[in-house]
Design a protein around this motif. Sequence first.
Motif, PDB file in Angstrom:
ATOM      1  N   ALA A  58       0.821  -1.212   0.000  1.00  0.00           N
ATOM      2  CA  ALA A  58       0.000   0.000   0.000  1.00  0.00           C
ATOM      3  C   ALA A  58       0.854   1.262   0.000  1.00  0.00           C
ATOM      4  CB  ALA A  58      -0.935  -0.016   1.207  1.00  0.00           C
ATOM      5  N   ARG A  59       1.964   1.246   0.752  1.00  0.00           N
ATOM      6  CA  ARG A  59       2.853   2.413   0.761  1.00  0.00           C
ATOM      7  C   ARG A  59       3.482   2.657  -0.590  1.00  0.00           C
ATOM      8  NH1 ARG A  59       4.733   0.007   5.480  1.00  0.00           N
ATOM      9  NH2 ARG A  59       6.665  -0.631   4.413  1.00  0.00           N
ATOM     10  N   GLU A  60       3.773   1.566  -1.301  1.00  0.00           N
ATOM     11  CA  GLU A  60       4.444   1.693  -2.597  1.00  0.00           C
ATOM     12  C   GLU A  60       3.452   1.754  -3.760  1.00  0.00           C
ATOM     13  OE1 GLU A  60       7.155  -1.568  -2.778  1.00  0.00           O
ATOM     14  OE2 GLU A  60       8.446  -0.792  -1.171  1.00  0.00           O
ATOM     15  N   GLY A  61       2.168   1.657  -3.446  1.00  0.00           N
ATOM     16  CA  GLY A  61       1.164   1.655  -4.501  1.00  0.00           C
ATOM     17  C   GLY A  61      -0.058   2.453  -4.119  1.00  0.00           C
ATOM     18  N   MET A  62      -1.207   2.017  -4.633  1.00  0.00           N
ATOM     19  CA  MET A  62      -2.460   2.731  -4.442  1.00  0.00           C
ATOM     20  C   MET A  62      -3.474   1.810  -3.774  1.00  0.00           C
ATOM     21  SD  MET A  62      -4.775   4.624  -7.383  1.00  0.00           S
ATOM     22  CE  MET A  62      -3.447   5.787  -7.743  1.00  0.00           C
ATOM     23  N   ARG A  63      -4.165   2.355  -2.790  1.00  0.00           N
ATOM     24  CA  ARG A  63      -5.175   1.609  -2.046  1.00  0.00           C
ATOM     25  C   ARG A  63      -6.560   2.106  -2.457  1.00  0.00           C
ATOM     26  NH1 ARG A  63      -7.130   2.933   3.206  1.00  0.00           N
ATOM     27  NH2 ARG A  63      -5.463   4.485   3.364  1.00  0.00           N
ATOM     28  N   PHE A  64      -7.405   1.184  -2.905  1.00  0.00           N
ATOM     29  CA  PHE A  64      -8.778   1.522  -3.301  1.00  0.00           C
ATOM     30  C   PHE A  64      -9.724   1.146  -2.156  1.00  0.00           C
ATOM     31  CE2 PHE A  64      -6.887   2.099  -7.278  1.00  0.00           C
ATOM     32  CZ  PHE A  64      -7.797   2.638  -8.190  1.00  0.00           C
ATOM     33  N   VAL A 305       1.431  -5.234  -9.828  1.00  0.00           N
ATOM     34  CA  VAL A 305       1.018  -6.158  -8.774  1.00  0.00           C
ATOM     35  C   VAL A 305      -0.334  -5.703  -8.245  1.00  0.00           C
ATOM     36  CG1 VAL A 305       1.568  -7.152  -6.520  1.00  0.00           C
ATOM     37  CG2 VAL A 305       3.408  -6.642  -8.142  1.00  0.00           C
ATOM     38  N   VAL A 306      -1.298  -6.602  -8.244  1.00  0.00           N
ATOM     39  CA  VAL A 306      -2.643  -6.310  -7.736  1.00  0.00           C
ATOM     40  C   VAL A 306      -2.956  -7.289  -6.619  1.00  0.00           C
ATOM     41  CG1 VAL A 306      -5.091  -6.118  -8.303  1.00  0.00           C
ATOM     42  CG2 VAL A 306      -3.373  -5.518 -10.022  1.00  0.00           C
ATOM     43  N   PHE A 307      -3.553  -6.789  -5.547  1.00  0.00           N
ATOM     44  CA  PHE A 307      -3.983  -7.653  -4.439  1.00  0.00           C
ATOM     45  C   PHE A 307      -5.436  -7.365  -4.124  1.00  0.00           C
ATOM     46  CE2 PHE A 307      -5.032  -8.309  -0.013  1.00  0.00           C
ATOM     47  CZ  PHE A 307      -4.612  -9.615   0.210  1.00  0.00           C
ATOM     48  N   SER A 308      -6.236  -8.436  -3.949  1.00  0.00           N
ATOM     49  CA  SER A 308      -7.619  -8.265  -3.512  1.00  0.00           C
ATOM     50  C   SER A 308      -8.099  -9.557  -2.861  1.00  0.00           C
ATOM     51  CB  SER A 308      -8.513  -7.863  -4.694  1.00  0.00           C
ATOM     52  OG  SER A 308      -9.766  -7.395  -4.233  1.00  0.00           O
ATOM     53  N   SER A 309      -9.404  -9.641  -2.594  1.00  0.00           N
ATOM     54  CA  SER A 309     -10.013 -10.820  -1.982  1.00  0.00           C
ATOM     55  C   SER A 309     -11.278 -11.184  -2.737  1.00  0.00           C
ATOM     56  CB  SER A 309     -10.346 -10.539  -0.509  1.00  0.00           C
ATOM     57  OG  SER A 309     -11.044 -11.632   0.079  1.00  0.00           O
ATOM     58  N   ASP A 310     -11.626 -12.476  -2.736  1.00  0.00           N
ATOM     59  CA  ASP A 310     -12.758 -12.926  -3.551  1.00  0.00           C
ATOM     60  C   ASP A 310     -14.115 -12.605  -2.941  1.00  0.00           C
ATOM     61  OD1 ASP A 310     -12.663 -14.793  -1.484  1.00  0.00           O
ATOM     62  OD2 ASP A 310     -12.936 -16.538  -2.777  1.00  0.00           O
ATOM     63  N   MET A 355      -8.317  -3.717  -1.881  1.00  0.00           N
ATOM     64  CA  MET A 355      -7.644  -3.771  -3.183  1.00  0.00           C
ATOM     65  C   MET A 355      -6.474  -2.807  -3.165  1.00  0.00           C
ATOM     66  SD  MET A 355      -6.909  -2.572  -6.431  1.00  0.00           S
ATOM     67  CE  MET A 355      -8.088  -1.513  -7.278  1.00  0.00           C
ATOM     68  N   ILE A 356      -5.323  -3.321  -3.549  1.00  0.00           N
ATOM     69  CA  ILE A 356      -4.102  -2.525  -3.624  1.00  0.00           C
ATOM     70  C   ILE A 356      -3.434  -2.824  -4.957  1.00  0.00           C
ATOM     71  CG2 ILE A 356      -1.893  -1.978  -2.522  1.00  0.00           C
ATOM     72  CD1 ILE A 356      -2.988  -3.363   0.029  1.00  0.00           C
ATOM     73  N   ALA A 357      -2.920  -1.801  -5.619  1.00  0.00           N
ATOM     74  CA  ALA A 357      -2.208  -1.992  -6.885  1.00  0.00           C
ATOM     75  C   ALA A 357      -0.909  -1.196  -6.866  1.00  0.00           C
ATOM     76  CB  ALA A 357      -3.075  -1.555  -8.058  1.00  0.00           C
ATOM     77  N   LYS A 358       0.139  -1.819  -7.401  1.00  0.00           N
ATOM     78  CA  LYS A 358       1.462  -1.183  -7.419  1.00  0.00           C
ATOM     79  C   LYS A 358       2.082  -1.320  -8.793  1.00  0.00           C
ATOM     80  CE  LYS A 358       6.190  -2.001  -5.841  1.00  0.00           C
ATOM     81  NZ  LYS A 358       7.086  -2.935  -5.136  1.00  0.00           N
ATOM     82  N   LEU A 359       2.614  -0.235  -9.315  1.00  0.00           N
ATOM     83  CA  LEU A 359       3.402  -0.235 -10.546  1.00  0.00           C
ATOM     84  C   LEU A 359       4.291   1.005 -10.538  1.00  0.00           C
ATOM     85  CD1 LEU A 359       4.172  -1.407 -13.290  1.00  0.00           C
ATOM     86  CD2 LEU A 359       2.265  -0.143 -14.293  1.00  0.00           C
ATOM     87  N   TRP A 400      -7.811   1.684 -15.347  1.00  0.00           N
ATOM     88  CA  TRP A 400      -6.471   2.152 -15.682  1.00  0.00           C
ATOM     89  C   TRP A 400      -6.329   3.675 -15.566  1.00  0.00           C
ATOM     90  CZ3 TRP A 400      -2.088   0.101 -15.231  1.00  0.00           C
ATOM     91  CH2 TRP A 400      -0.965   0.520 -15.961  1.00  0.00           C
ATOM     92  N   PRO A 401      -7.305   4.479 -16.028  1.00  0.00           N
ATOM     93  CA  PRO A 401      -7.162   5.931 -15.830  1.00  0.00           C
ATOM     94  C   PRO A 401      -7.069   6.317 -14.359  1.00  0.00           C
ATOM     95  CG  PRO A 401      -8.814   5.477 -17.509  1.00  0.00           C
ATOM     96  CD  PRO A 401      -8.478   4.158 -16.873  1.00  0.00           C
ATOM     97  N   ALA A 402      -7.883   5.716 -13.508  1.00  0.00           N
ATOM     98  CA  ALA A 402      -7.816   6.036 -12.078  1.00  0.00           C
ATOM     99  C   ALA A 402      -6.488   5.588 -11.475  1.00  0.00           C
ATOM    100  CB  ALA A 402      -8.980   5.375 -11.340  1.00  0.00           C
ATOM    101  N   LEU A 403      -5.991   4.425 -11.912  1.00  0.00           N
ATOM    102  CA  LEU A 403      -4.729   3.919 -11.395  1.00  0.00           C
ATOM    103  C   LEU A 403      -3.563   4.821 -11.775  1.00  0.00           C
ATOM    104  CD1 LEU A 403      -5.247   0.130 -12.160  1.00  0.00           C
ATOM    105  CD2 LEU A 403      -4.800   1.072  -9.881  1.00  0.00           C
TER     106      LEU A 403
END
Length: 500
Positions: A58-64, A305-310, A355-359, A400-403
């Motif tokens: 989360a620190r290195e990416g974006m938290r939704f 890298v994307v992280f989430s839960s089902d 949900m967290i995404a990092k790039l 993708w635009p929001a990311l």
Amino acid sequence: MRWIVLVLPLCLLTVPAAAAEGDRKLNVVFILADDLGWGEVGAFGQERIPTPNLDRLAREGMRFTRHYSGAPVCAPSRCVLMTGKHLGHAEVRGNQQAKLKFPQFTEGQYPLSQQALSWPMLLKKAGYATGAMGKWGLGPVGSTGEPNRKGFDLFFGYNCQSVAHSYFPPHLWRNRERFVLNDPPIPGHLKKPEGEVKLEDYQGKQYAPKLMIAEAEKFIAAHAGGPFLLYLPFIEPHVSMQPPAESVNRFPKEWDTEVYRGENGYLPHPRPRAAYAAMISDLDSYVGRVLTALDLAGVSGRTLVVFSSDNGTTHDRPANPKLHVGGADPKFFNSTRDLRGFKGSVYEGGIRVPMIAKLPGKIMAGTVNETPGYFADWFPTLCDATGIEKPEGLDGESLWPALTDGTTHARTRPMVWVFPEYQGQVAVQIGDLKAVRTGLKTKKPGAWEVYDLVKDRGETKDIAGENATFIKEVESVLRREVDNNDVFPLTIPGINDSKS
């Protein structure tokens, strides 16, 4: 003797390192937890269970903070994720065993059809090496929905969700080969009404999660030249609770004042709270190992890298009202924070997920985004991220635009959940408002409920009486967006009565 001197342009002889790196395709790592609640990660407010690697992500990416799963339970949620079709159009809308329709199969869930298109199929066609390690649940080995027919060069893990109830199963699958693990295996369901409950009584020889994360590390190292897709649907923290003793012992003994005897299903455990925390802690450690593997391979800078839960954390059962299914205690861990409902519910606690995404260089580090999104959005999002043309007929819209610009975006399409299980439920979210109907398979289906998720994310105040126009809009959406599904039927009063 005459000499002919060829003068070649310098650009034909050398390629600048930066240009060569820029020309390389983006790698994708998609990590999916199993039954992880919205509030069970430190970055989303968890206070008892440390999750340093997810917090680093989360620190290195974006938290939704307004992200949703495809469904409130496993298989349909994964169907929405893989196909980009919401539950009104999805082929798989429940956790049905394949053998009910296809008696030739002894394990696995109802399969995706041959026609079902997944985004891993498109990435593979575009030249990606594709691997998946974890739990599948979208079709038995040998069916039209098996992982190898839905885009994966390598699958290693559980094909069947029911087999995944045990962390010491009889076997995993490596593509179409049965990989024997434990003989005898440890069953995922037992009760111990009396006597001492011992952790070691439910431990086997080979712990499946350790094998799957090791396989993921090998895959990253082997495909560092890229491009690659790695899908990691880990099984934690889905019960049964069988983490190793060393993981359990990291948590205070004072937490557990009574043992769990299996009365709410799955396996007994002497320290259920510590065991549940251990599973989430172990899941976090796998995320750390993945990030480290990417660093060692030198590909972190070009890997999304994307992280989430089902879906949300597991629900209660009446046999032991103090605990939830499998002995989990979401109240103790504040697993849903203030959200209403749990797994199996289309209220927020069942479908709102971390949900967290990092790039690096594309997604701004340490940011929080309130763009509403859900699993149907990942198909178009990953097409945009990898430069692959999006197919027609997807229900999601690209994140993708929001990311990449870091701002909150308004949705142009409603989010839809049509869920025939748990007495039949439906939900539609448009803007800040969400409409819910429950009990659709009972003699007295519930009326429409409406909630303002910005003012009342806990869904405590039903404002349906003030929103008749919105309810009409929701009904119009459902008439347009819900197809018949004979395998997973659901009659929505006033919507599809005539078609059912």
